[in-house]
Enzyme design. Structure first.
Site, short mmCIF file in Angstrom:
data_model
loop_
_atom_site.label_atom_id
_atom_site.label_comp_id
_atom_site.label_asym_id
_atom_site.label_seq_id
_atom_site.Cartn_x
_atom_site.Cartn_y
_atom_site.Cartn_z
N ALA A 141 0.85 -1.19 0.00
CA ALA A 141 0.00 0.00 0.00
C ALA A 141 0.89 1.23 0.00
CB ALA A 141 -0.93 0.00 1.22
N MET A 142 0.27 2.40 -0.19
CA MET A 142 1.01 3.66 -0.26
C MET A 142 0.23 4.74 0.46
SD MET A 142 3.57 5.38 -1.13
CE MET A 142 3.77 7.12 -0.82
N ASN A 181 -0.12 8.02 0.33
CA ASN A 181 -0.38 9.34 -0.25
C ASN A 181 -1.33 10.15 0.64
OD1 ASN A 181 0.78 8.20 -2.81
ND2 ASN A 181 -1.11 7.04 -2.68
N GLU A 230 -0.51 2.61 6.99
CA GLU A 230 -0.64 3.70 6.02
C GLU A 230 -1.35 4.91 6.64
OE1 GLU A 230 1.22 3.26 3.64
OE2 GLU A 230 1.40 1.09 3.78
#
Length: 919
Positions: A264-265, A267, A300
């Site tokens: 996952a990221m 952002n 995250e």
């Protein structure tokens, strides 16, 4: 590196940017074949550094125009940089227009297409594949993003921050405009345009503010998002309660995509997830999947502060955000587990992962400090050292200053650095300054050697009891083995949590010589701080010769050598109040027997004392099933191999297989009891209690099927097949299938075919089907042959990272006996797959290339065959930097290769004494 490869990037060469980008207005006209990107940036010179040209990064872009303050400007290109020499001294506006081709972006870095939609992945250096930019983490700007796309094909348009505007356009197109009020580096930019549906939840946080949480997935997957949403809500609540860190945007969005290089990221406000880390239902996901999703969702989300609000000055500081956030998600998982036993299981699982991934890395060709000194390709340093060892470093901060002291340090860290790009040293200083006089603040420079020195320290401990004076002297010594480029290393600060037990298991009071008589008179656990090469600690008023319980809770990422024999380990296994050391005792008892067989070359025979101890664990009325399942599992073959200097993987496998078969046979009646007594009645819940019961019952079933298959009995394979068919959840279904496949039972092929037929339309479940076969216990080459055949299966593709990992990585990384073949076929297979992947997705290829980090530890004939395979890959002239850096560093472990390599290939010299600890 060798001529023709990228330059070596060094931490010591860091220079602040010549320009700052303050605001960015991005406009996207989205088209899979030709997306038009218009960027308008407000720039200003950085008065603190010397003047120079403006340099912007860009890769695989078609540049259309460049304007400064509305006027055309001359420019030039140097490699992957756009260079503008004549720019104003005052603030100015730079406009760039370019196109890119998302549908041809198989690297999945930058803007790409997946399943008919647009997605982005910009960490670490993907934004330069979208538009020309100063793509570095210390350039933070406020973004406004406008997207235009066909509404029927892409009804959902998302970007970071808050939604400002939507509008209908001509020709069936529509528009969405987003604004993120928080400055962020380009790696945190995100864009999604796709046909998605959302699960929504409105919450009110402790601060009294209302927020909208959204989880977006493709149509048909919405029912699998409940657990992810619950995990997100729990994460928001936990972070505000534990660290007073609130959600800071009107909404927080999570999006699932099937094609994604990572888990996952983070952002800002728009997390993009691999669907494997997001989607779960009892019918399609295991207990481990549910636990993983909870952990990754938390990770995250926690990045919102530790990584986003405060980010990294440069990529060498990657552990500043990743190590810290892994620690935070581990703490969250333990708090969610609630009970002491469930918390201990979480800790054991974390340490198992550290030892399986990071300890070999510390001993291999890619060994590097938590804060690396240099790299060629930053993607190669998203490593277990940066993440997992980095988390252990943060845990040691908390151990040295206490839980409350650590919270104070976190508060000071954000007070000082919110909105900034900073270093690991800034974090260390904040924790120390918030806790003056602590064991950390008085040793800060020495403690920071954890960031600078690669390798795993070895902690040697020996105790001496003096009955006449009733004193116990504990002598501790640390040995820091050489690492690439680091021969002479300084002592590190090692917190050693410990207790002392009497031979009958009673916890003894701990008081050190010279302490006040009242101080510590009743304490039975404490933390010693080893900060010298050797130190001795004398405990007084010790009534009997004690059994030391050292490194409780795994208080430091070291290898402990305490010289304890079976008798002492059995005391710890039976009585230790520290669940981690109790589990550790079970592993060490098994490890000693397996290593003895491997080193002697004789067949393994488990002794009655060990079998009785394992039976006692299994039947223990007070131990939780989840703990029993962990304690009764044998050490992984890869971990066993790490204890050997000359590894014969087939010998290790033979010893482990013999131990499993003997455990299965000797405890057969006990496994029957365990299986029957730990069935779960009622509806499925992935909570610690139910998960523990399923873990133990599935372990018991695997042992019973193994024993039955070896003896020719058909009853338990038949029961396993029936359980496989009737199971009400994926954990039990896959557990039964695994038991059949790993025992090579006659019913295994029928069960595999049935499983595929039942779940052929669910990609994530089919990934499990491939992975199970890739990891299946090797027997006479069957597993390797099956994997090669599965490469031709119509459901297999290299283009999807999840599918590639499910089969190829399962064999090469997680099945040593099937991979390390005497005929070298496994190494040939590895080389072929690395090269095939490198042509389409260098990041994934680089991860697979890491399999050979420890090739020099192999015995012959494996070693020579492995070297030949690595050299074959290295000889490919157009390798990516991702793969070339790894294979050339692997070959550099070979003196013959190193002798002909350029001097620039050699790692940097070890830093000077105290300079090593500075940023």
């Amino acid at each position: 590196m060798r001529e023709g490869t990228a330059n070596l990037i060094r931490r010591e060469d860091y220079v602040a940017p010549i320009f700052w980008i303050r605001t960015v207005d991005l406009c996207f006209d989205l088209d899979p074949a030709k997306t038009l990107v218009t960027s308008k940036m407000r720039l200003e010179r950085n008065a603190a550094v010397a003047h120079g040209p403006l340099r912007l990064h860009g890769e695989e872009l078609n540049l259309l125009r460049v304007l400064i303050d509305g006027e055309s400007v001359s420019f030039r290109t140097e490699g992957h940089e756009l260079v503008i020499d004549n720019v104003p001294d005052a603030d100015f506006t730079l406009e760039i227009r370019n196109t890119c081709c998302p549908e041809k972006n198989t690297s999945l870095s930058g803007l790409y297409t997946s399943g008919g939609g647009f997605f982005t992945q910009c960490e670490a250096e993907g934004f330069r594949r979208i538009t020309y930019f100063m793509d570095r983490p210390d350039v933070m700007a406020v973004y406004t993003v406008t997207m235009r796309a066909d509404k029927a094909r892409f009804p959902v348009l998302l970007s970071n921050g808050n939604l400002l505007e939507t509008a209908e356009l001509d020709n069936g197109r529509h528009l969405a405009k987003w604004h993120d009020p928080f400055p962020k580096p380009s790696y945190l930019f995100a864009l999604v345009a796709a046909d998605l549906v959302a699960r929504e939840q409105r919450i009110r946080t402790r601060s009294g503010k209302d927020h909208l949480l959204q989880v977006f997935v493709r149509r048909g997957d919405l029912e699998k998002t409940e657990h992810a949403m619950n995990s997100l809500i729990a994460s928001v609540v936990w972070d505000e309660a534990r660290f007073q860190l609130p959600l800071d945007l009107e909404r927080f969005m999570v999006v699932g995509v099937s094609d994604f290089n990572m888990g996952a990221m983070e952002n800002k406000g728009l997390n993009i997830f691999n669907t494997s880390a997001l989607l779960a239902s009892p019918a399609t996901a295991t207990d481990a999947d549910f636990q993983r999703i909870e952990s990754i969702v938390a990770h995250e989300y926690f990045h919102n502060w530790t990584g986003n609000r405060v980010t990294c000055r440069d990529w060498f500081q990657l552990s500043l955000k990743e190590g810290l956030t892994v620690f935070r998600d581990q703490e969250f998982s333990q708090d969610m587990a609630a009970t002491p036993s469930a918390r201990a299981v979480c800790r054991i699982q974390d340490v198992r992962g550290l030892r399986a991934r990071q300890f070999p890395e510390d001993a291999g060709s890619m060994a590097h400090p938590v804060r690396p000194d240099q790299y060629v390709e930053i993607n190669n340093f998203y490593t277990a050292t940066v993440y997992d060892k980095g988390a252990e470093v943060v845990r040691m901060y908390q151990t040295l200053v206490g839980r409350d002291g650590f919270a104070k340090g976190m508060s000071l860290y954000f007070e000082r650095h919110d909105g900034q790009a900073v270093t690991c040293d800034d974090f260390a200083q904040a924790i120390a300054d918030a806790n003056p006089g602590s064991a950390l603040s008085t040793r800060l420079d020495a403690f920071k050697r954890w960031y600078a020195q690669a390798g795993t320290p070895r902690l040697q401990a020996r105790g001496h009891y003096d009955a006449a004076t009733q004193t116990y002297t504990l002598a501790l010594q640390q040995v820091n083995p050489p690492a690439p480029g680091q021969d002479g290393k300084l002592p590190q600060v090692i917190p050693v949590a410990l207790g002392l037990l009497s031979p009958d298991g009673q916890a003894l009071p701990l008081m050190l010589q010279g302490e006040d008589g009242a101080a510590g008179a009743t304490d039975t656990e404490r933390v010693l701080v080893l900060d010298q090469a050797e130190q001795s600690f004398v405990f007084v008023n010790v009534p009997v010769a004690p059994v030391p319980s050292l490194l409780r809770g795994f208080s430091a990422p070291v290898v402990l050598e305490d010289g304890l024999g079976d008798a002492e380990l059995l005391v710890l296994l039976k009585h230790d109040s520290d669940a981690f050391n109790r589990w550790e005792a079970s592993q060490r008892l098994a490890l000693a027997r397996i290593l003895g067989a491997v080193r002697s070359g004789k067949p393994l025979t488990l002794d009655a004392a060990y079998l009785d101890a394992m039976r006692a664990v299994l039947r223990h009325p007070a131990l939780e099933p989840a703990f029993k399942a962990l304690a009764l599992q044998l050490p992984d073959e890869a971990y066993i191999a790490e204890q050997l200097s000359d590894v014969d993987p087939q010998a290790v496998h033979a010893a482990v297989a013999a131990a499993q078969e003997q455990l299965a046979a000797a405890l057969q009646a006990d496994w029957v009891w365990a299986y029957d007594a730990h069935q779960v009645a009622g509806g499925y819940q992935p909570d610690p209690v139910q998960s523990g019961r399923r873990a133990l019952s599935n372990l018991a079933l695997s042992m019973l099927v193994l024993q039955a298959t070896r003896s020719g009995d058909t009853v338990w394979p038949g029961r396993a097949y029936q359980r496989f068919k009737d199971a009400g959840n994926m954990t039990d279904r896959l557990g039964a299938l695994s038991a059949l496949v790993n025992a090579h039972a006659e019913l295994a092929d029928s069960a595999l075919a049935r499983f595929h037929s039942q779940f052929k339309h669910d990609a994530l479940v089919i990934d499990k089907w491939f992975a199970l076969q890739g990891r299946a216990a090797e027997q006479e080459g069957r597993t390797f042959a099956r994997v090669k055949q599965l490469l031709k299966h119509p459901d297999f593709t290299l283009k999807n990272p999840n599918r590639a990992r499910s089969l190829i990585f399962s064999l090469c990384m997680f099945n040593p006996a099937a991979f390390h073949r005497r005929d070298a076929a496994g190494y040939v297979f590895w080389a072929e797959q690395v090269l095939a992947l490198d042509a389409i997705n260098p990041q994934v290829a680089g991860r697979l290339a890491r399999v050979m980090d420890r090739w020099t530890a192999l015995a012959q004939p494996y070693r020579s065959a492995a070297r030949e395979a690595i050299a074959r890959v290295a000889a490919k002239p157009d390798l990516s930097n991702d793969v070339r850096e790894i294979v050339e560093r692997a070959l550099a472990m070979d003196p013959q290769w190193a002798a002909v390599s350029p001097a620039s290939d050699a790692p940097a010299a070890a830093p000077a004494a105290e300079a090593a600890a500075q940023g």
